[in-house]
Design a protein around this motif. Structure first.
Motif, PDB file in Angstrom:
ATOM      1  N   GLU A  11       0.858  -1.187   0.000  1.00 36.13           N
ATOM      2  CA  GLU A  11       0.000   0.000   0.000  1.00 36.13           C
ATOM      3  C   GLU A  11       0.893   1.236   0.000  1.00 36.13           C
ATOM      4  OE1 GLU A  11      -3.919   0.320   2.212  1.00 36.13           O
ATOM      5  OE2 GLU A  11      -2.608   1.573   3.454  1.00 36.13           O
ATOM      6  N   ARG A  12       0.931   1.944  -1.146  1.00 38.00           N
ATOM      7  CA  ARG A  12       1.823   3.088  -1.286  1.00 38.00           C
ATOM      8  C   ARG A  12       1.116   4.378  -0.893  1.00 38.00           C
ATOM      9  NH1 ARG A  12       2.977   3.084  -7.324  1.00 38.00           N
ATOM     10  NH2 ARG A  12       1.037   1.910  -7.372  1.00 38.00           N
ATOM     11  N   PRO A  13       1.777   5.236  -0.149  1.00 31.82           N
ATOM     12  CA  PRO A  13       1.213   6.574   0.072  1.00 31.82           C
ATOM     13  C   PRO A  13       1.111   7.334  -1.247  1.00 31.82           C
ATOM     14  CG  PRO A  13       2.958   6.106   1.651  1.00 31.82           C
ATOM     15  CD  PRO A  13       3.004   5.018   0.619  1.00 31.82           C
ATOM     16  N   VAL A  14       0.051   8.098  -1.403  1.00 32.88           N
ATOM     17  CA  VAL A  14      -0.164   8.924  -2.586  1.00 32.88           C
ATOM     18  C   VAL A  14      -0.217  10.375  -2.138  1.00 32.88           C
ATOM     19  CG1 VAL A  14      -1.711   9.439  -4.511  1.00 32.88           C
ATOM     20  CG2 VAL A  14      -1.413   7.075  -3.747  1.00 32.88           C
ATOM     21  N   TYR A  15       0.557  11.236  -2.803  1.00 33.62           N
ATOM     22  CA  TYR A  15       0.686  12.623  -2.368  1.00 33.62           C
ATOM     23  C   TYR A  15      -0.002  13.555  -3.357  1.00 33.62           C
ATOM     24  CZ  TYR A  15       4.386  10.332   0.270  1.00 33.62           C
ATOM     25  OH  TYR A  15       5.099   9.477   1.062  1.00 33.62           O
ATOM     26  N   ALA A  16      -0.392  14.714  -2.840  1.00 33.23           N
ATOM     27  CA  ALA A  16      -0.987  15.760  -3.665  1.00 33.23           C
ATOM     28  C   ALA A  16      -0.527  17.115  -3.146  1.00 33.23           C
ATOM     29  CB  ALA A  16      -2.519  15.672  -3.633  1.00 33.23           C
ATOM     30  N   THR A  17      -0.484  18.082  -4.025  1.00 30.84           N
ATOM     31  CA  THR A  17      -0.066  19.420  -3.632  1.00 30.84           C
ATOM     32  C   THR A  17      -0.980  19.965  -2.534  1.00 30.84           C
ATOM     33  OG1 THR A  17       0.759  19.844  -5.859  1.00 30.84           O
ATOM     34  CG2 THR A  17       0.375  21.765  -4.459  1.00 30.84           C
ATOM     35  N   GLY A  18      -0.376  20.466  -1.469  1.00 29.59           N
ATOM     36  CA  GLY A  18      -1.137  21.038  -0.366  1.00 29.59           C
ATOM     37  C   GLY A  18      -1.571  20.027   0.677  1.00 29.59           C
ATOM     38  N   MET A  19      -1.248  18.735   0.474  1.00 27.26           N
ATOM     39  CA  MET A  19      -1.645  17.718   1.445  1.00 27.26           C
ATOM     40  C   MET A  19      -0.807  17.858   2.721  1.00 27.26           C
ATOM     41  SD  MET A  19      -1.472  13.554   1.041  1.00 27.26           S
ATOM     42  CE  MET A  19      -2.674  13.522  -0.290  1.00 27.26           C
ATOM     43  N   LEU A  20      -1.450  17.749   3.862  1.00 32.70           N
ATOM     44  CA  LEU A  20      -0.758  17.800   5.144  1.00 32.70           C
ATOM     45  C   LEU A  20      -0.161  16.428   5.441  1.00 32.70           C
ATOM     46  CD1 LEU A  20      -0.063  19.459   7.688  1.00 32.70           C
ATOM     47  CD2 LEU A  20      -2.206  18.619   8.697  1.00 32.70           C
ATOM     48  N   ASP A  24       2.461  13.910   7.911  1.00 31.47           N
ATOM     49  CA  ASP A  24       3.081  13.768   9.222  1.00 31.47           C
ATOM     50  C   ASP A  24       4.090  12.620   9.159  1.00 31.47           C
ATOM     51  OD1 ASP A  24       1.598  11.450   9.269  1.00 31.47           O
ATOM     52  OD2 ASP A  24       0.233  12.106  10.865  1.00 31.47           O
ATOM     53  N   ALA A  25       4.711  12.309  10.305  1.00 31.00           N
ATOM     54  CA  ALA A  25       5.769  11.303  10.324  1.00 31.00           C
ATOM     55  C   ALA A  25       5.272   9.947   9.853  1.00 31.00           C
ATOM     56  CB  ALA A  25       6.351  11.195  11.737  1.00 31.00           C
ATOM     57  N   GLN A  26       4.011   9.614  10.140  1.00 27.70           N
ATOM     58  CA  GLN A  26       3.501   8.292   9.770  1.00 27.70           C
ATOM     59  C   GLN A  26       3.497   8.099   8.256  1.00 27.70           C
ATOM     60  OE1 GLN A  26       2.791   5.873  12.064  1.00 27.70           O
ATOM     61  NE2 GLN A  26       2.791   4.591  10.224  1.00 27.70           N
ATOM     62  N   ASP A  27       3.266   9.182   7.492  1.00 26.01           N
ATOM     63  CA  ASP A  27       3.275   9.058   6.039  1.00 26.01           C
ATOM     64  C   ASP A  27       4.648   8.620   5.531  1.00 26.01           C
ATOM     65  OD1 ASP A  27       0.541  10.014   5.276  1.00 26.01           O
ATOM     66  OD2 ASP A  27       1.220  11.790   6.361  1.00 26.01           O
ATOM     67  N   PHE A  28       5.694   9.193   6.095  1.00 20.80           N
ATOM     68  CA  PHE A  28       7.040   8.821   5.666  1.00 20.80           C
ATOM     69  C   PHE A  28       7.402   7.405   6.144  1.00 20.80           C
ATOM     70  CE2 PHE A  28       6.969  13.453   5.785  1.00 20.80           C
ATOM     71  CZ  PHE A  28       7.418  13.755   4.502  1.00 20.80           C
ATOM     72  N   LEU A  29       6.935   7.021   7.325  1.00 22.68           N
ATOM     73  CA  LEU A  29       7.155   5.650   7.784  1.00 22.68           C
ATOM     74  C   LEU A  29       6.433   4.656   6.879  1.00 22.68           C
ATOM     75  CD1 LEU A  29       6.793   6.127  11.644  1.00 22.68           C
ATOM     76  CD2 LEU A  29       8.900   5.749  10.365  1.00 22.68           C
ATOM     77  N   ASP A  30       5.223   5.006   6.459  1.00 22.34           N
ATOM     78  CA  ASP A  30       4.481   4.120   5.558  1.00 22.34           C
ATOM     79  C   ASP A  30       5.196   3.982   4.210  1.00 22.34           C
ATOM     80  OD1 ASP A  30       2.588   3.763   7.496  1.00 22.34           O
ATOM     81  OD2 ASP A  30       1.160   5.200   6.662  1.00 22.34           O
ATOM     82  N   GLU A  31       5.812   5.068   3.756  1.00 18.88           N
ATOM     83  CA  GLU A  31       6.579   5.004   2.507  1.00 18.88           C
ATOM     84  C   GLU A  31       7.730   4.013   2.626  1.00 18.88           C
ATOM     85  OE1 GLU A  31       7.649   6.568  -1.415  1.00 18.88           O
ATOM     86  OE2 GLU A  31       5.933   7.115  -0.186  1.00 18.88           O
ATOM     87  N   GLN A  32       8.470   4.108   3.751  1.00 19.02           N
ATOM     88  CA  GLN A  32       9.563   3.170   3.981  1.00 19.02           C
ATOM     89  C   GLN A  32       9.052   1.736   4.091  1.00 19.02           C
ATOM     90  OE1 GLN A  32      11.933   4.200   7.353  1.00 19.02           O
ATOM     91  NE2 GLN A  32      12.961   5.896   6.316  1.00 19.02           N
ATOM     92  N   THR A  33       7.955   1.562   4.807  1.00 20.26           N
ATOM     93  CA  THR A  33       7.414   0.221   5.003  1.00 20.26           C
ATOM     94  C   THR A  33       7.031  -0.418   3.684  1.00 20.26           C
ATOM     95  OG1 THR A  33       6.619   0.743   7.229  1.00 20.26           O
ATOM     96  CG2 THR A  33       5.568  -1.108   6.092  1.00 20.26           C
ATOM     97  N   TYR A  34       6.446   0.370   2.777  1.00 22.69           N
ATOM     98  CA  TYR A  34       6.063  -0.184   1.476  1.00 22.69           C
ATOM     99  C   TYR A  34       7.284  -0.719   0.733  1.00 22.69           C
ATOM    100  CZ  TYR A  34       4.835  -0.447  -3.426  1.00 22.69           C
ATOM    101  OH  TYR A  34       4.682  -0.897  -4.709  1.00 22.69           O
TER     102      TYR A  34
END
Length: 316
Positions: free
Chosen positions: A20-29, A31-41
């Motif tokens: 499950e990959r994080p998906v980003y968009a301009t202006g999205m808030l 936090d640390a969990q998003d970057f951890l999820d990126e690493q986990t993927y």
């Protein structure tokens, strides 16, 4: 060194997460969990690929040796079980690397296990039946010995602190947080209880699987395993055994990682078995060591040879 300091947060790969990959968009808030999820993927996808292609076991090195105590001289030191540098893949597909030799002090371990009264349950007569044929060749086998296994386990070690916002019910201006995690290891020497002639407590062969009795008889299972191991067997039988190993080779659990036959209850199910050790004992008392040499079996583990080694071995 026998252990490493572990990070308090459990590795998310132990839950065998789905991709499950994080998906980003301009202006999205974020936090640390998003970057951890990126690493986990990315970590989990790499681990799944490595685990499926290579399996778990020894990639290179990790030879285990017994080093007797030396009283004087430049090599003076206590009796040790030494694990040489090397690389392994654990049962979750994570790489475990020993960049240098590590050791376990044998007499200290023996005294601790004797105090727990666990040596008596790991004491066997004719212990040669629990080691590989190669380990038995050319050595004097003890009549009675305590059997113990060496395991290598993945751990994450915190490596640095950096200023961060305080978390929890705190009001601090100087809060810090771990900024790096190093992929590290733990070594364990574990007495083996309840071994039998049919339950050796060793890793399964690559591609081994079991089917319900209504789908395959015991004789058919033995014939399939024999075909996998015999290069001179009928080509069609070997091909069918290989196809079945692939078709039944997918394993993923939403809960706890199932234990292999090599894992006693006290050992992490993701740990890698790397050697079996026979420690001779007196016939009258399994807590008293005999004078015979400690025997190390390096050949009952699972080997994961690289493609270059396999190419040379096959004559390419």
């Amino acid at each position: 060194m026998s252990t490493a300091t572990t990070f308090s947060t459990a590795d998310p790969l132990t839950r065998q997460p789905l991709g499950e990959r994080p998906v980003y968009a301009t202006g999205m808030l974020l936090d640390a969990q998003d970057f951890l999820d990126e690493q986990t993927y990315h970590r989990s996808q790499l681990a799944r690929a490595l685990g499926a292609v290579a399996g778990s076991g020894t990639l290179a090195g990790l030879r285990v040796e017994h080093r007797p105590a030396v009283e004087t001289g430049p090599d003076a030191g206590p009796e040790e079980i030494q694990v040489n540098a090397g690389l392994a893949v654990d049962r979750l597909g994570r790489l475990i690397e020993l960049p240098r030799a590590a050791c376990l002090r044998l007499q200290r371990w023996w005294d601790a296990e004797a105090a727990r009264s666990s040596l008596q349950q790991a004491d066997y007569t004719s212990p040669g039946r629990f080691i590989s044929a190669r380990a038995q060749a050319g050595v004097a086998l003890p009549a009675r010995a305590v059997v113990a296994d060496v395991f290598l386990r993945f751990v994450a070690c915190p490596r640095g602190l950096t200023p961060a916002f305080a978390s929890g019910p705190f009001d601090a201006l100087n809060a810090v947080s771990v900024s790096r995690l190093r992929d590290a290891y733990e070594l364990h020497l574990v007495p083996r209880h309840n071994l039998t002639d049919t339950g050796l407590g060793l890793p399964l062969r690559a591609g081994a699987f079991t089917l319900p009795v209504e789908q395959e008889t015991a004789a058919e299972a033995l014939a399939r395993e024999a075909a996998m191991d015999n290069p001179s067997a009928d080509a069609d039988e070997r091909r069918a055994a290989l196809q079945d190993a692939v078709l039944h080779g997918y394993h993923r659990t939403a809960d706890e990682l199932p234990r292999g036959p090599e894992h006693p209850p006290t050992v992490d199910a993701s740990a890698v078995f790397i050697a079996r050790v026979l420690i001779p004992v007196e016939p009258s008392d399994p807590t008293v060591r005999a004078g015979g040499a400690v025997l190390v079996d390096n050949h009952s583990r699972r080997f994961l040879p690289g493609l270059g080694v396999l190419a040379r071995w096959t004559g390419l």
